[in-house]
Design a protein around this motif. Structure first.
Motif, short mmCIF file in Angstrom:
data_model
loop_
_atom_site.label_atom_id
_atom_site.label_comp_id
_atom_site.label_asym_id
_atom_site.label_seq_id
_atom_site.Cartn_x
_atom_site.Cartn_y
_atom_site.Cartn_z
N TYR A 54 0.81 -1.21 0.00
CA TYR A 54 0.00 0.00 0.00
C TYR A 54 0.85 1.27 0.00
O TYR A 54 0.43 2.29 -0.53
N ASP A 55 2.06 1.20 0.57
CA ASP A 55 2.94 2.36 0.52
C ASP A 55 3.28 2.70 -0.93
O ASP A 55 3.25 3.86 -1.33
N ALA A 56 3.63 1.68 -1.67
CA ALA A 56 3.96 1.88 -3.08
C ALA A 56 2.73 2.39 -3.83
O ALA A 56 2.84 3.24 -4.72
N ALA A 57 1.56 1.92 -3.47
CA ALA A 57 0.33 2.36 -4.12
C ALA A 57 0.14 3.86 -3.94
O ALA A 57 -0.33 4.56 -4.83
N ASP A 58 0.51 4.38 -2.76
CA ASP A 58 0.37 5.82 -2.49
C ASP A 58 1.26 6.67 -3.39
O ASP A 58 0.97 7.84 -3.61
N ARG A 59 2.34 6.09 -3.87
CA ARG A 59 3.29 6.87 -4.67
C ARG A 59 2.95 6.84 -6.16
O ARG A 59 3.63 7.47 -6.96
N VAL A 60 1.94 6.10 -6.53
CA VAL A 60 1.58 5.99 -7.94
C VAL A 60 0.98 7.32 -8.42
O VAL A 60 0.09 7.86 -7.76
N PRO A 61 1.50 7.87 -9.52
CA PRO A 61 0.98 9.18 -9.97
C PRO A 61 -0.47 9.09 -10.48
O PRO A 61 -0.95 8.01 -10.84
N ASP A 62 -1.13 10.24 -10.49
CA ASP A 62 -2.49 10.32 -11.04
C ASP A 62 -2.48 9.85 -12.49
O ASP A 62 -1.51 10.05 -13.20
N GLY A 63 -3.57 9.28 -12.89
CA GLY A 63 -3.67 8.82 -14.27
C GLY A 63 -3.30 7.36 -14.42
O GLY A 63 -3.57 6.76 -15.45
N MET A 64 -2.67 6.79 -13.40
CA MET A 64 -2.40 5.35 -13.41
C MET A 64 -3.34 4.66 -12.44
O MET A 64 -3.60 5.17 -11.35
N GLU A 65 -3.80 3.51 -12.84
CA GLU A 65 -4.54 2.69 -11.88
C GLU A 65 -3.54 1.87 -11.08
O GLU A 65 -2.36 1.81 -11.43
N VAL A 66 -4.03 1.26 -10.03
CA VAL A 66 -3.14 0.52 -9.14
C VAL A 66 -3.60 -0.93 -9.09
O VAL A 66 -4.79 -1.21 -8.95
N PHE A 67 -2.66 -1.82 -9.23
CA PHE A 67 -2.96 -3.24 -9.06
C PHE A 67 -2.00 -3.79 -8.02
O PHE A 67 -0.78 -3.68 -8.16
N LEU A 68 -2.57 -4.37 -6.98
CA LEU A 68 -1.77 -4.92 -5.90
C LEU A 68 -1.33 -6.34 -6.27
O LEU A 68 -2.14 -7.24 -6.45
N VAL A 69 -0.02 -6.50 -6.41
CA VAL A 69 0.55 -7.79 -6.83
C VAL A 69 0.81 -8.65 -5.60
O VAL A 69 1.33 -8.17 -4.60
N GLU A 70 0.42 -9.90 -5.71
CA GLU A 70 0.70 -10.84 -4.61
C GLU A 70 1.94 -11.65 -4.95
O GLU A 70 2.01 -12.26 -6.01
N GLY A 71 2.90 -11.66 -4.05
CA GLY A 71 4.08 -12.51 -4.22
C GLY A 71 4.94 -12.13 -5.41
O GLY A 71 5.61 -13.00 -5.97
N ASP A 72 4.92 -10.86 -5.81
CA ASP A 72 5.80 -10.34 -6.86
C ASP A 72 5.56 -10.92 -8.25
O ASP A 72 6.35 -10.70 -9.15
N SER A 73 4.50 -11.70 -8.41
CA SER A 73 4.24 -12.18 -9.77
C SER A 73 2.76 -11.97 -10.12
O SER A 73 1.91 -11.80 -9.23
N VAL A 74 2.50 -11.94 -11.41
CA VAL A 74 1.16 -11.58 -11.88
C VAL A 74 0.86 -12.35 -13.16
O VAL A 74 1.77 -12.72 -13.90
N SER A 75 -0.41 -12.61 -13.39
CA SER A 75 -0.81 -13.19 -14.67
C SER A 75 -1.69 -12.19 -15.40
O SER A 75 -2.31 -11.31 -14.78
N VAL A 76 -1.74 -12.32 -16.71
CA VAL A 76 -2.61 -11.46 -17.49
C VAL A 76 -4.06 -11.68 -17.06
O VAL A 76 -4.86 -10.75 -16.98
N ARG A 77 -4.39 -12.91 -16.72
CA ARG A 77 -5.74 -13.21 -16.26
C ARG A 77 -6.11 -12.35 -15.04
O ARG A 77 -7.21 -11.79 -14.98
N ASP A 78 -5.18 -12.24 -14.08
CA ASP A 78 -5.45 -11.43 -12.87
C ASP A 78 -5.78 -9.98 -13.24
O ASP A 78 -6.71 -9.38 -12.71
N LEU A 79 -4.97 -9.43 -14.14
CA LEU A 79 -5.14 -8.03 -14.54
C LEU A 79 -6.47 -7.82 -15.26
O LEU A 79 -7.21 -6.88 -14.97
N VAL A 80 -6.74 -8.70 -16.20
CA VAL A 80 -7.96 -8.55 -17.00
C VAL A 80 -9.19 -8.76 -16.12
O VAL A 80 -10.18 -8.03 -16.22
#
Ligand SMILES: [Zn+2]
Length: 174
Positions: free
Chosen positions: A94-120
Protein backbone atom coordinates in the motif's frame (compact mmCIF):
# COMPACT_ATOMS: atom_id res chain seq x y z
CA UNK A 1 9.54 -14.75 -24.31
CA UNK A 2 6.38 -16.72 -24.82
CA UNK A 3 3.78 -16.54 -22.12
CA UNK A 4 0.14 -17.51 -21.90
CA UNK A 5 -2.49 -15.37 -20.19
CA UNK A 6 -3.05 -17.88 -17.41
CA UNK A 7 0.53 -18.20 -16.24
CA UNK A 8 1.89 -16.09 -13.44
CA UNK A 9 5.30 -14.58 -14.06
CA UNK A 10 7.56 -12.34 -11.99
CA UNK A 11 6.75 -8.65 -12.47
CA UNK A 12 10.47 -7.84 -12.74
CA UNK A 13 10.87 -10.22 -15.66
CA UNK A 14 7.76 -9.00 -17.48
CA UNK A 15 8.79 -5.38 -17.09
CA UNK A 16 12.49 -5.98 -17.76
CA UNK A 17 11.79 -7.72 -21.06
CA UNK A 18 8.89 -5.39 -21.95
CA UNK A 19 6.72 -8.41 -22.60
CA UNK A 20 3.65 -7.86 -24.77
CA UNK A 21 0.84 -10.40 -24.87
CA UNK A 22 -2.23 -10.60 -27.08
CA UNK A 23 -4.97 -12.53 -25.36
CA UNK A 24 -8.45 -13.98 -25.76
CA UNK A 25 -9.70 -15.11 -22.37
CA UNK A 26 -13.07 -16.82 -21.97
CA UNK A 27 -15.21 -14.89 -19.47
CA UNK A 28 -15.67 -18.16 -17.60
CA UNK A 29 -11.92 -18.14 -16.89
CA UNK A 30 -12.08 -14.76 -15.13
CA UNK A 31 -12.85 -15.79 -11.53
CA UNK A 32 -14.16 -12.51 -10.08
CA UNK A 33 -15.98 -11.41 -13.22
CA UNK A 34 -17.69 -14.76 -13.71
CA UNK A 35 -18.74 -14.68 -10.06
CA UNK A 36 -20.74 -11.51 -10.87
CA UNK A 37 -22.36 -12.88 -14.01
CA UNK A 38 -24.97 -15.56 -14.55
CA UNK A 39 -24.04 -16.07 -18.21
CA UNK A 40 -20.39 -16.93 -18.79
CA UNK A 41 -20.36 -16.92 -22.58
CA UNK A 42 -17.98 -14.74 -24.53
CA UNK A 43 -14.38 -13.62 -24.33
CA UNK A 44 -12.33 -10.74 -23.08
CA UNK A 45 -9.91 -9.80 -25.85
CA UNK A 46 -7.04 -7.42 -25.95
CA UNK A 47 -3.40 -6.75 -25.46
CA UNK A 48 -1.13 -5.98 -22.57
CA UNK A 49 2.37 -4.58 -22.59
CA UNK A 50 4.62 -4.40 -19.57
CA UNK A 51 7.24 -1.72 -19.08
CA UNK A 52 8.75 0.64 -16.56
CA UNK A 53 7.36 4.17 -16.58
CA UNK A 54 8.42 6.97 -14.22
CA UNK A 55 10.05 4.39 -12.00
CA UNK A 56 6.95 2.21 -11.77
CA UNK A 57 6.30 -1.24 -13.15
CA UNK A 58 3.26 -0.75 -15.35
CA UNK A 59 0.99 -2.73 -17.61
CA UNK A 60 -0.64 -0.89 -20.50
CA UNK A 61 -3.82 -2.82 -20.94
CA UNK A 62 -6.47 -2.79 -23.65
CA UNK A 63 -9.47 -5.03 -23.11
CA UNK A 64 -12.81 -5.31 -24.81
CA UNK A 65 -15.62 -7.65 -23.81
CA UNK A 66 -19.39 -7.95 -24.08
CA UNK A 67 -20.45 -9.56 -20.81
CA UNK A 68 -24.11 -10.32 -20.29
CA UNK A 69 -25.62 -8.60 -17.28
CA UNK A 70 -29.22 -8.44 -16.07
CA UNK A 71 -31.14 -5.15 -16.40
CA UNK A 72 -32.37 -4.23 -12.95
CA UNK A 73 -35.49 -2.57 -14.34
CA UNK A 74 -36.94 -5.31 -16.55
CA UNK A 75 -34.77 -8.20 -15.27
CA UNK A 76 -33.91 -9.19 -18.84
CA UNK A 77 -30.36 -10.06 -19.89
CA UNK A 78 -28.45 -7.44 -21.83
CA UNK A 79 -24.97 -7.08 -23.29
CA UNK A 80 -22.79 -4.58 -21.51
CA UNK A 81 -19.94 -3.39 -23.75
CA UNK A 82 -16.68 -3.08 -21.86
CA UNK A 83 -13.80 -1.18 -23.40
CA UNK A 84 -10.84 -0.58 -21.14
CA UNK A 85 -7.68 1.25 -22.06
CA UNK A 86 -5.60 1.91 -19.00
CA UNK A 87 -2.13 2.15 -17.58
CA UNK A 88 -1.93 0.04 -14.46
CA UNK A 89 0.89 0.37 -11.92
CA UNK A 90 1.88 -2.99 -10.45
CA UNK A 91 2.67 -2.44 -6.79
CA UNK A 92 3.49 -4.87 -4.03
CA UNK A 93 2.20 -2.91 -1.01
CA UNK A 94 0.00 0.00 0.00
CA UNK A 95 2.94 2.36 0.52
CA UNK A 96 3.96 1.88 -3.08
CA UNK A 97 0.33 2.36 -4.12
CA UNK A 98 0.37 5.82 -2.49
CA UNK A 99 3.29 6.87 -4.67
CA UNK A 100 1.58 5.99 -7.94
CA UNK A 101 0.98 9.18 -9.97
CA UNK A 102 -2.49 10.32 -11.04
CA UNK A 103 -3.67 8.82 -14.27
CA UNK A 104 -2.40 5.35 -13.41
CA UNK A 105 -4.54 2.69 -11.88
CA UNK A 106 -3.14 0.52 -9.14
CA UNK A 107 -2.96 -3.24 -9.06
CA UNK A 108 -1.77 -4.92 -5.90
CA UNK A 109 0.55 -7.79 -6.83
CA UNK A 110 0.70 -10.84 -4.61
CA UNK A 111 4.08 -12.51 -4.22
CA UNK A 112 5.80 -10.34 -6.86
CA UNK A 113 4.24 -12.18 -9.77
CA UNK A 114 1.16 -11.58 -11.88
CA UNK A 115 -0.81 -13.19 -14.67
CA UNK A 116 -2.61 -11.46 -17.49
CA UNK A 117 -5.74 -13.21 -16.26
CA UNK A 118 -5.45 -11.43 -12.87
CA UNK A 119 -5.14 -8.03 -14.54
CA UNK A 120 -7.96 -8.55 -17.00
CA UNK A 121 -10.22 -9.98 -14.29
CA UNK A 122 -9.79 -6.85 -12.18
CA UNK A 123 -10.16 -4.36 -15.04
CA UNK A 124 -13.31 -5.95 -16.44
CA UNK A 125 -14.76 -6.26 -12.93
CA UNK A 126 -14.24 -2.52 -12.39
CA UNK A 127 -15.98 -1.80 -15.69
CA UNK A 128 -19.13 -3.72 -14.78
CA UNK A 129 -22.09 -1.54 -13.75
CA UNK A 130 -23.34 -1.65 -10.16
CA UNK A 131 -26.95 -1.36 -11.30
CA UNK A 132 -27.18 -2.32 -14.97
CA UNK A 133 -30.11 -0.84 -16.89
CA UNK A 134 -31.17 -0.55 -20.49
CA UNK A 135 -30.75 2.89 -22.09
CA UNK A 136 -33.22 5.62 -21.20
CA UNK A 137 -34.61 5.55 -24.77
CA UNK A 138 -35.14 1.79 -24.71
CA UNK A 139 -38.41 -0.12 -24.63
CA UNK A 140 -37.63 -1.09 -21.05
CA UNK A 141 -37.43 2.55 -19.86
CA UNK A 142 -40.61 3.60 -21.73
CA UNK A 143 -42.59 0.82 -20.11
CA UNK A 144 -41.59 2.04 -16.70
CA UNK A 145 -42.79 5.58 -17.48
CA UNK A 146 -46.15 4.29 -18.69
CA UNK A 147 -46.85 2.15 -15.69
CA UNK A 148 -44.95 3.12 -12.57
CA UNK A 149 -46.01 0.32 -10.27
CA UNK A 150 -49.55 0.21 -11.69
CA UNK A 151 -50.69 -2.80 -13.69
CA UNK A 152 -52.33 -2.02 -17.02
CA UNK A 153 -55.20 -4.37 -16.20
CA UNK A 154 -58.51 -2.98 -14.89
CA UNK A 155 -59.02 -2.95 -11.14
CA UNK A 156 -61.49 -5.83 -10.97
CA UNK A 157 -59.11 -8.35 -9.48
CA UNK A 158 -60.22 -8.71 -5.87
CA UNK A 159 -57.91 -11.68 -5.27
CA UNK A 160 -54.79 -9.66 -5.82
CA UNK A 161 -55.82 -6.53 -3.91
CA UNK A 162 -54.41 -5.91 -0.51
CA UNK A 163 -57.08 -5.33 2.16
CA UNK A 164 -55.30 -2.29 3.57
CA UNK A 165 -55.04 -0.68 0.15
CA UNK A 166 -58.83 -0.78 -0.02
CA UNK A 167 -59.06 0.64 3.49
CA UNK A 168 -56.84 3.49 2.36
CA UNK A 169 -59.19 4.21 -0.50
CA UNK A 170 -62.17 4.24 1.85
CA UNK A 171 -60.47 6.67 4.21
CA UNK A 172 -59.60 8.98 1.36
CA UNK A 173 -63.25 9.23 0.36
CA UNK A 174 -64.35 10.53 3.78
ZN1 LIG B 1 -34.43 -3.35 -19.04
Amino acid sequence: MSLGWSRRAPVDTLVGTETAIDFTIPVAELPRVSHELTNHEGDAKGRVRFSRQQGHAVADLEVSAQPEVVCQRCMQPMRWPVKVNSRVALVSDYDAADRVPDGMEVFLVEGDSVSVRDLVDEEVLLALPHVPRHDEDSECARQEVQSPGQPDEPDDEPDTQKPFAQLGELLKRK
